[in-house]
Structure formats: C-alpha cells, structure tokens
Scaffold this active site. Sequence first.
Site, PDB file in Angstrom:
ATOM      1  N   ALA A  67       0.804  -1.334  -0.048  1.00 19.47           N
ATOM      2  CA  ALA A  67      -0.131   0.038   0.252  1.00 19.47           C
ATOM      3  C   ALA A  67       1.262   1.312  -0.096  1.00 19.47           C
ATOM      4  O   ALA A  67       2.035   0.995   0.488  1.00 19.47           O
ATOM      5  CB  ALA A  67      -1.162   0.280   1.144  1.00 19.47           C
ATOM      6  N   GLY A 106       0.875  -5.753   1.558  1.00 25.36           N
ATOM      7  CA  GLY A 106      -0.536  -5.576   0.296  1.00 25.36           C
ATOM      8  C   GLY A 106       0.131  -5.986  -1.129  1.00 25.36           C
ATOM      9  O   GLY A 106      -0.871  -7.169  -1.421  1.00 25.36           O
ATOM     10  N   GLU A 109      -0.562  -9.692  -0.639  1.00 28.77           N
ATOM     11  CA  GLU A 109      -2.400  -9.845  -0.095  1.00 28.77           C
ATOM     12  C   GLU A 109      -2.704 -10.019  -1.629  1.00 28.77           C
ATOM     13  O   GLU A 109      -3.228 -11.093  -1.893  1.00 28.77           O
ATOM     14  CB  GLU A 109      -2.601  -8.771   0.363  1.00 28.77           C
ATOM     15  CG  GLU A 109      -2.838  -8.926   1.879  1.00 28.77           C
ATOM     16  CD  GLU A 109      -2.894  -7.487   2.823  1.00 28.77           C
ATOM     17  OE1 GLU A 109      -2.786  -6.542   3.004  1.00 28.77           O
ATOM     18  OE2 GLU A 109      -3.551  -8.029   3.532  1.00 28.77           O
ATOM     19  N   GLU A 129       3.468  -5.524   8.197  1.00 29.48           N
ATOM     20  CA  GLU A 129       2.294  -3.962   8.337  1.00 29.48           C
ATOM     21  C   GLU A 129       2.780  -3.530   9.716  1.00 29.48           C
ATOM     22  O   GLU A 129       2.828  -3.046  10.529  1.00 29.48           O
ATOM     23  CB  GLU A 129       1.307  -4.616   8.008  1.00 29.48           C
ATOM     24  CG  GLU A 129       0.394  -4.437   6.708  1.00 29.48           C
ATOM     25  CD  GLU A 129       1.082  -5.764   5.514  1.00 29.48           C
ATOM     26  OE1 GLU A 129       1.892  -6.513   6.287  1.00 29.48           O
ATOM     27  OE2 GLU A 129       0.408  -5.029   4.577  1.00 29.48           O
TER      28      GLU A 129
END
Length: 699
Positions: A67, A106, A109, A129
């Site tokens: 992200a 992310g 992910e 994270e």
Amino acid sequence: MSEAAQRIVHYSVRDGIAVITLNNPPVNSLGNALRAAIMEYLKKAEGDPAVKGAVLIGSAKAFSGGADIREFNKPREKPDLAELNDQQDAMTKPLVAAIGGFALGGGLELALACHFRIALPKSQLGLPEVKLGLLPGSGGTQRLPRIIAMAEALRMMTSGNPIAAERAKLLGLVDEIVEGDLLEAAVLFLHRLLKEGRPRRRIRDMQAKVDGDPKAFFAQAREQVAREWKGYPAPLEIVACAQAALTRPFDEGRKFERERFAHLVNTTESKALRHMFFAERQTTRVPGVPEDTPVREIRKAAVVGAGTMGGGIAMCFANAGIPVTVVEMKQEALDKGLSSIRSNYAGTVAKGRLKHEEMERRMSLITPSLKLEDMSDADIIVEAVFERMDVKQDLFKKLEVTAKPGAILATNTSTLDVDLIAEATQRPQDVIGTHFFSPANVMRLLEVVRGKQTGKDVLATTLKLGKTLKKLPVVSGVCDGFIGNRMLEKYVQQSLFLLDEGATPAQVDAALQKWGLAMGPFAMYDMAGNDIGWEIRKRRAKERPEMVYSKFADRICELGRFGQKTGKGFYRYEAGNRKPIPDPEVETLLQSYRKEIGVETRQVSDEEIVARCMYALANEGAYILEEGIALRASDIDMVYLAGYGFPPYRGGPMFHADSVGLDKVLAAIERFQKGYQGAQWKPAPLLAKFAKEGKRFNV
Ligand code: NAD
C-alpha cells in the site's frame, strides 16, 4: 481508462494469456490509480473469450511493495484492495502472480488472492505491516494461515520479516520457483495448468489448521507476542485475526480483520511508528542543500585518537570497507586502542555474527600510526582526542599543514564549540562535527554538526558518508550539547529533583521503563559512569552558574560511587553482574540530603515522573526547534529514537508531546512551575504559541 492509468499498468495478450504488468516505479505501490487499473484489466481478461488465463506481474525489482502508506488515515478511493481481491477470487480463469523481486504487505496480499504464485529465486515475500503498528488488512491474516502452517504464518506476520522464495516454496506459499524469463515461465505455467485441466485454487476456499489443541496454541502465541512486543498492540491483534482464520468462515474473518485494522490505524502507537518511518527518511533533507549537491569522494579516512570513541569510529570505516589510518600520540595508547578493536571484533566472531576471515579483512583496513603526516592521503579526518578546546585547536592547526587540500576535518566533540575549533584553521569550510554515540560501532545515531562556515558540499558529503557507515545522520546546529545531550540535561535535572522530593532511583527508573524507555535514567548514569557528569558539572559551575541541579549527584560521586565500574552508584552491583540492586545506603543518604536542603519527603506518582522527564525533553526540544538548531521536530524525535533508547511506539519526545496535546503539556509545565525548583521550568515560547494555536510540533 485514463492515459495515466495505462502508463502504470500495461495489458497485453500473449498466446491466449492476459498479461497485466504493474509499472508504477519505484516499488509498484498499490495506490488508488493502480488498483483501479488492475481491476479493469482483470474484468477485461475475464470477459475476453480469447483469453484462457491471466498473469499479474511487476518489475524485476518489485512485484509490489504494498500500500501507499500516505493513503492511510485518508479516505481511500474505490476499489480498495479487498474489492480488488474479490475480483481476483471471482475470476473463472486461472490467475497467476509472477513474483520478481519483492512482494510485501498489500503486494503479497494481491499475490495471495491470485490462484497460483511463481517466483524467481531471489524474490522475497513478507507481510511487514506489524512494523508500522498495523496488520495485513486486505485478507492477509485470513489467507496466509490457510496456505501455510499457522505457526509459520504467525511468525511471518508478527515479525514482519520477509522470507526468501526457496522458503516460501517449502512452506507452500509459492507453487514454483523459476529461472530465467519470469513472464515466459508464467505463461508456460498457465498453459500447463490449462492442459492438465487443473482447477483454479482459491485460498479463501481452503481450511486453516493447527497442530494440537487450538485454544492452547493461541494462548501460547498470545503469551509469546505479549512478551516480545511489550507496548505494541498490533501483534496481539494479528494473533486474534489468525485465530479467526481458523474458527470463522472466510468472509467473517475478513470482516473481523477489517475492524481490527481500523482500530489499529487510529492508535497512537501505529501513528508513532508511521511517523518514525517518514522521520527516518527526512533527516538528510536540508533546505538549501539539494540532493544533487556535488559531494567529495571518500576513499580513505583517518581517525585521531584511539580511545573509547576513536576505536569505535575506526571500526565504522573498516566495516564499510573504507581504509582508515588511526593516529595516536604514544605507542602504548596506540597498542591499547588497536587491541580493543581486535577484541571487540573477536567478541562478534565468538558470538557467530562475523566470520574470522572477515574480521581479519577489516583489521587489515586499519593502519595504526604515530605520525599525523600518515594521514595526508585521507579524504576525511575524524578527531576523537581529549575533550579540551586547547588540545583540539592545537590539533586542527597541525591538520592545516598535514591534511590534503579538500580533506574534510571532522570533530567528534560532544560539548565544545565547533565554530571555535574551525577558527583554528584557514579552511573553516572543511570543518564539521560528527558526533558519534558510544559505542560508536554499534549506535546508529550520528549528529552531524553544521558550523557557521561549513561548506554545503562538506555537509552533503558527511550526510552521505553517515549512510555509508550505516548510521542515521541528523543535522544539528552548534550549541552546547547539540540536540540530544542538550535536551538530556533537562531530563537529568528533573530526574534528580524527583529524588530530592521523595522518589527513589528505582522508582524513577521503573516508572520510565514501564512507560517504554529501554533503560531508566539512574541505571543509565551508573552504566555511563557518574564521574563523567561530575566533571562536566564542575566545569559548568564556572561557565554556566545559572544551571541549577541537585547536588545529590555530587554527593554520590564524592563517595566514589561512580556506578557499575566501582560496584556502587545510585544502585549497588554484585561482582560480575550489571543488574542494578536498590541500595539502602543510598536511601539513607537521600533522607539526610533532603533534611539538609529542607525538603519534605512526599509521595511522587509514576505519572508525574513520566510527565516531568518527558516534558523536560519536549520543552528543550521546542527551544532547539525555535533556534533552528534542529531543522524539524521529527529530526529531534529521530535523535531520541536512534540514540537514546526511546520506544518507537511513542514516536520520540516531540511526537509524544503532540500526542498528549501541546495545550496539556503547557498546562502541566505551568503546574510544575509552582512546585519544587519551579523556576527551572521556562515554557518555550514556541510551545506556548503552538499550544495556543492548537498546533503540533510535527506537521
Ligand atoms: P578517550 O580519553 O577514551 O580517548 C582520547 C584519546 O585521544 C586517547 O587515547 C589519547 O591518547 C588520544 N589523544 C589525545 N590527544 C591526542 C593528539 N593530539 N593526537 C593523537 N591522539 C591524541 O576519550 P573518548 O571518550 O574516546 O572521547 C574522545 C572525544 O569524543 C571527546 O571529544 C569526547 O567528548 C567525544 N565523545 C565521547 C563520547 C563518549 O561516550 N566517551 C561520546 C561522544 C563523543
């Protein structure tokens, strides 16, 4: 689709396979536009009858770094990553993530929501994270434990450390490791799948498992992370989410994960960690000294003085592969210095953290000498001699003759005026302060002290060198104590006043340690040696008589209680053990001292201890900021985070004051002004101004 979106994601069809290429340098961060473009191309691939499968691929360096951190705490545009993941799940055609370089956060992910994953041998996969006080918020906590063993998933998510492709293959996270052209391999992989008629494999449909009793497993996991991550809320939340992956259906688990993410993103701890992330990247940005400022080349270095600091500084150069000449006055001091360096390296070898050959290679980069002339080819000379202006000025005068033109002349002084040292030479533009922290080969902080006449190129070169030496360089202007020690003085002052009023060293230390400091102040003084502060106070009594401090610190020294090295200080120590033990003798001394100064003992709360010590730091920090000694509040925070054992989840003293609210900090200081030694509290004008305006130090 907009032209901008087409630039950051490419789409093509190759042998019946849709190739969706992420092209958002430097790390393919998953910002709004990138997510929207991937979404659209997934739909396009799904709707095109000529397409039989699809590949998501990034660059050779990064599949995706995850992200865009700047989007946190801001409303996110649609589609968010979870919606994109839903589209991936909804694909009826097989979808392969081709991971070149790293897939982090992310990015992983995104790869986990693909049906298969292939990777290059050098690829790295991770969910970092937790390092920002968060958890993988787009299904990571739900998908990872469904595809790899629960214990391994927890390890990855609570450590935040990435794993290499080979390990990922072993765990089942990656289906195949391929060599050569990644895209070609991905297309071949898909063709093989299609030929074999293998069904697409969605992780959401799999079942997570644990060995043994799940309740006991998670209880143990919670206990472990609580121990390892005191003060950090995210790891416990990660365990809770992983447990949900086992006990709840996928969609419910993901809802739970979202809630826990939303909670974490608003915690002070996560905000502090993200502040630190950005603060760290700011410190070398200096207004008026652009990134492209020409730098001088540093191929060779020299250090004058092979004492405590000189030895450590020489090791920093050798560790970075830079040959370094170490100059001392006498053979004996030189031998002692070199043998300390050798035994320091040998200790690391004994711990298995350095190979013997590597130690020898580094030792061979260090050349001992007794002659200043031997440094005439050095590009930088770092002075680490006695802390006396006459000694330093005398040395800099000599360097005028021996140092080559253009060599940077750096001083490691901790308290002396860098501008006065520079005045001793005809080349003040080449002079700069490099304030290393002890032990210099270990501590990350490097205060780079910019003198009045320091050249811009000298500053830029020193900042770059700091990074080469794997330090965190922070720019400071010239003042007594620079940023860190000048602030520390106010903290020390308060810690001692607290004793005067009724607290014990153990109580002060415990309160601050519980709050998060690596070490309480009194254990720290005993470790550093109380005689050092005593010497400074004696000098200061003449130079700055206005600086009031508790004389109890002197009493301790007058009794020869210098700390660990004498077995007694603010605590007592048992032979061969560094553990501070509260000493009833100190308590008795304190009681008679309090009587002598006429202070009545009172109960001091832990809350007051923390507030007095922390606001003393922030208030002095505000002066430092206002005077332009520090370039920005976040630099002050970094000094404390990298050099003074400040807990990252508190974000540094300035960030902490911001989090409390500057109006509240000011009100507390005004209260302290009415208390014991209240005249020592002078609210910084900048603090008062910001408190009134509702502003923060860190913007
Ligand atoms: P130290 O006493 O351990 O070492 C100083 C060394 O310099 C001695 O070995 C001495 O023989 C040598 N020396 C003195 N004059 C010399 C000269 N003219 N030429 C060559 N060698 C000479 O002191 P230290 O603790 O290493 O401190 C050195 C400097 O670093 C001081 O300015 C000090 O303020 C600063 N500093 C110290 C610390 C710390 O924690 N010790 C931290 C940061 C900065």
